[in-house]
Design a protein around this motif. Structure first.
Motif, short mmCIF file in Angstrom:
data_model
loop_
_atom_site.label_atom_id
_atom_site.label_comp_id
_atom_site.label_asym_id
_atom_site.label_seq_id
_atom_site.Cartn_x
_atom_site.Cartn_y
_atom_site.Cartn_z
N GLU A 173 -40.17 -55.08 33.29
CA GLU A 173 -40.69 -56.42 33.02
C GLU A 173 -40.21 -56.94 31.67
N GLN A 174 -40.30 -56.10 30.63
CA GLN A 174 -39.88 -56.54 29.30
C GLN A 174 -38.37 -56.77 29.24
N THR A 175 -37.59 -55.86 29.83
CA THR A 175 -36.14 -56.01 29.80
C THR A 175 -35.72 -57.27 30.53
N SER A 176 -36.35 -57.54 31.67
CA SER A 176 -36.03 -58.76 32.42
C SER A 176 -36.34 -60.00 31.59
N ALA A 177 -37.40 -59.93 30.77
CA ALA A 177 -37.78 -61.09 29.95
C ALA A 177 -36.73 -61.38 28.90
N TRP A 178 -36.38 -60.38 28.07
CA TRP A 178 -35.46 -60.69 26.98
C TRP A 178 -34.02 -60.83 27.45
N PHE A 179 -33.65 -60.14 28.55
CA PHE A 179 -32.29 -60.30 29.05
C PHE A 179 -32.13 -61.61 29.82
N GLY A 180 -33.23 -62.12 30.36
CA GLY A 180 -33.17 -63.40 31.07
C GLY A 180 -32.73 -63.28 32.50
N PHE A 181 -32.89 -62.07 33.08
CA PHE A 181 -32.47 -61.85 34.46
C PHE A 181 -33.21 -60.63 34.98
N PRO A 182 -33.58 -60.61 36.26
CA PRO A 182 -34.33 -59.45 36.78
C PRO A 182 -33.55 -58.14 36.64
N ILE A 183 -34.20 -57.14 36.06
CA ILE A 183 -33.61 -55.82 35.92
C ILE A 183 -34.67 -54.79 36.31
N GLY A 184 -34.32 -53.94 37.27
CA GLY A 184 -35.21 -52.86 37.68
C GLY A 184 -34.78 -51.56 37.02
N ILE A 185 -35.71 -50.89 36.36
CA ILE A 185 -35.37 -49.67 35.62
C ILE A 185 -36.29 -48.54 36.06
N GLU A 186 -35.69 -47.42 36.41
CA GLU A 186 -36.41 -46.17 36.64
C GLU A 186 -36.13 -45.27 35.44
N PRO A 187 -37.06 -45.17 34.48
CA PRO A 187 -36.77 -44.55 33.19
C PRO A 187 -36.83 -43.02 33.22
N TRP A 188 -35.92 -42.45 34.00
CA TRP A 188 -35.74 -41.01 34.01
C TRP A 188 -34.29 -40.71 34.38
N VAL A 189 -33.82 -39.54 34.03
CA VAL A 189 -32.44 -39.16 34.33
C VAL A 189 -32.25 -39.14 35.84
N GLY A 190 -31.21 -39.84 36.30
CA GLY A 190 -30.96 -40.01 37.72
C GLY A 190 -31.57 -41.27 38.28
N GLY A 191 -32.41 -41.97 37.48
CA GLY A 191 -33.04 -43.20 37.94
C GLY A 191 -32.07 -44.37 37.97
N ARG A 192 -32.47 -45.40 38.68
CA ARG A 192 -31.62 -46.59 38.81
C ARG A 192 -31.84 -47.56 37.66
N TYR A 193 -30.77 -48.26 37.29
CA TYR A 193 -30.82 -49.37 36.34
C TYR A 193 -30.16 -50.52 37.09
N ALA A 194 -31.00 -51.35 37.72
CA ALA A 194 -30.52 -52.29 38.74
C ALA A 194 -30.50 -53.72 38.23
N MET A 195 -29.31 -54.25 37.98
CA MET A 195 -29.15 -55.64 37.62
C MET A 195 -29.40 -56.51 38.84
N GLY A 196 -30.41 -57.38 38.76
CA GLY A 196 -30.80 -58.17 39.91
C GLY A 196 -32.02 -57.63 40.61
N GLY A 197 -32.52 -56.48 40.15
CA GLY A 197 -33.71 -55.89 40.76
C GLY A 197 -33.36 -54.83 41.78
N PHE A 198 -34.36 -54.05 42.17
CA PHE A 198 -34.12 -52.92 43.05
C PHE A 198 -33.70 -53.31 44.46
N ASP A 199 -34.14 -54.46 44.94
CA ASP A 199 -33.87 -54.83 46.33
C ASP A 199 -32.45 -55.32 46.55
N ASP A 200 -31.97 -56.18 45.65
CA ASP A 200 -30.68 -56.83 45.89
C ASP A 200 -29.65 -56.59 44.78
N GLY A 201 -30.01 -55.88 43.73
CA GLY A 201 -29.12 -55.80 42.58
C GLY A 201 -28.10 -54.70 42.63
N TYR A 202 -27.23 -54.72 41.62
CA TYR A 202 -26.23 -53.67 41.42
C TYR A 202 -26.89 -52.53 40.66
#
Length: 294
Positions: free
Chosen positions: A171-200
């Motif tokens: 939520e915080q990263t999406s706010a300051w970056f200005g775009f939805p970002i989904g983050i799983e904060p553990w090794v092997g987790g996803r860092y998804a530009m555009g969110g987990f459903d549709d992002g890279y």
């Protein structure tokens, strides 16, 4: 020729101050380029190691008035058009629109656009540095187009724990970056530009809670953020590594650093509002544009 990319930003300065900042050679040498010379209406040049194709000046003015500055800029032998438009929003606030022709997202990703592939993120970082200059803040590192060393640092007036949280909380990263970002904060987790459903989805490959995060973006390499606190402030060091050093990720570096401008403002401004009012990029979704920012 495609429609131009357009970046819209709110700058915390009167329109006359902004106009001077984009037309005064000494100011340009602070926020934009290593070298600059301006004698309008006939001359407007910037070049050097922080400028794409910057071995010599490649610009000439096409139109100048109180609100508009339009330039021809030859890149890879192709004449592009760059335009600054200013609009007074209030006595202390100015909206700037930066238009840049001859940029294709698809060519930037495939590498077929040559140095023109960096234009969108080059101008994003440049406008972020213009905003910092006008606010009296320390500027962000510029891209050195003569080097494959992609390392920089910035000081944020906030504790390391809060900065780390804002780098790893979706939520915080999406706010300051200005775009939805989904983050799983553990090794092997996803860092998804555009969110987990549709992002890279890039991958978190290293994580030391409160101190370090590394994200693998694939061909453009690995981005690492390292945090160190002193006196309640945080030194954030950022590095791009693991890329093809014969073809550095200039666009990815510039986009990543431009994003960090808002991270700093997010922590340091009581009533924080982002400078960005939008990006118009025909032919590519903003999710794709954000991916290039890596």
């Amino acid at each position: 020729m495609s429609e131009p990319v357009k970046l819209h930003a709110r700058l915390a300065a009167p329109i006359d101050t902004v106009r001077r900042a984009i037309t005064d050679a000494a100011a340009l040498r602070v926020w934009l380029a290593e070298h600059a010379e301006v004698e309008l209406p006939g001359r407007y040049e910037f070049w050097g190691r922080y400028t794409p194709d910057g071995d010599v000046p490649h610009q000439r003015p096409l139109h100048v008035d109180d609100d508009t500055l339009r330039l021809a800029w030859v890149l890879d032998g192709v004449e592009t058009t760059t335009e600054f438009q200013l609009r007074a929003e209030s006595p202390e606030s100015t909206v700037i629109t930066l238009s840049q022709s001859h940029f294709s997202f698809e060519e930037a990703i495939s590498g077929t656009g040559g140095i023109r592939g960096v234009l969108q993120t080059f101008w994003s970082l440049s406008i972020a540095n213009l905003a910092a200059h006008l606010e009296g803040r320390e500027l962000l590192p510029k891209v050195d187009f003569t080097s494959a060393d992609f390392r920089g640092e910035m000081l944020i007036d906030a504790p390391a724990a809060k900065v780390y949280e804002s780098l790893t909380d979706s939520e915080q990263t999406s706010a300051w970056f200005g775009f939805p970002i989904g983050i799983e904060p553990w090794v092997g987790g996803r860092y998804a530009m555009g969110g987990f459903d549709d992002g890279y989805a890039a991958k978190v490959v290293d994580l030391d809670p409160g101190r370090k995060v590394s994200v693998d973006w694939g061909p453009t390499g690995v981005t690492t953020w390292e945090l160190a606190e002193s006196g309640g402030k945080t030194k954030l060091t950022f590095v791009q590594s693991g890329f093809d050093e014969a073809n550095p990720p200039y666009a990815a570096w510039a986009g990543s650093v431009a994003g960090l401008a808002e991270l700093r403002r997010y922590h340091e401004m009581k009533d924080w509002q982002p400078i960005w009012l939008g990006v118009d990029m025909p032919g590519a979704e903003q999710a794709e544009a954000a991916t290039t920012a890596g």
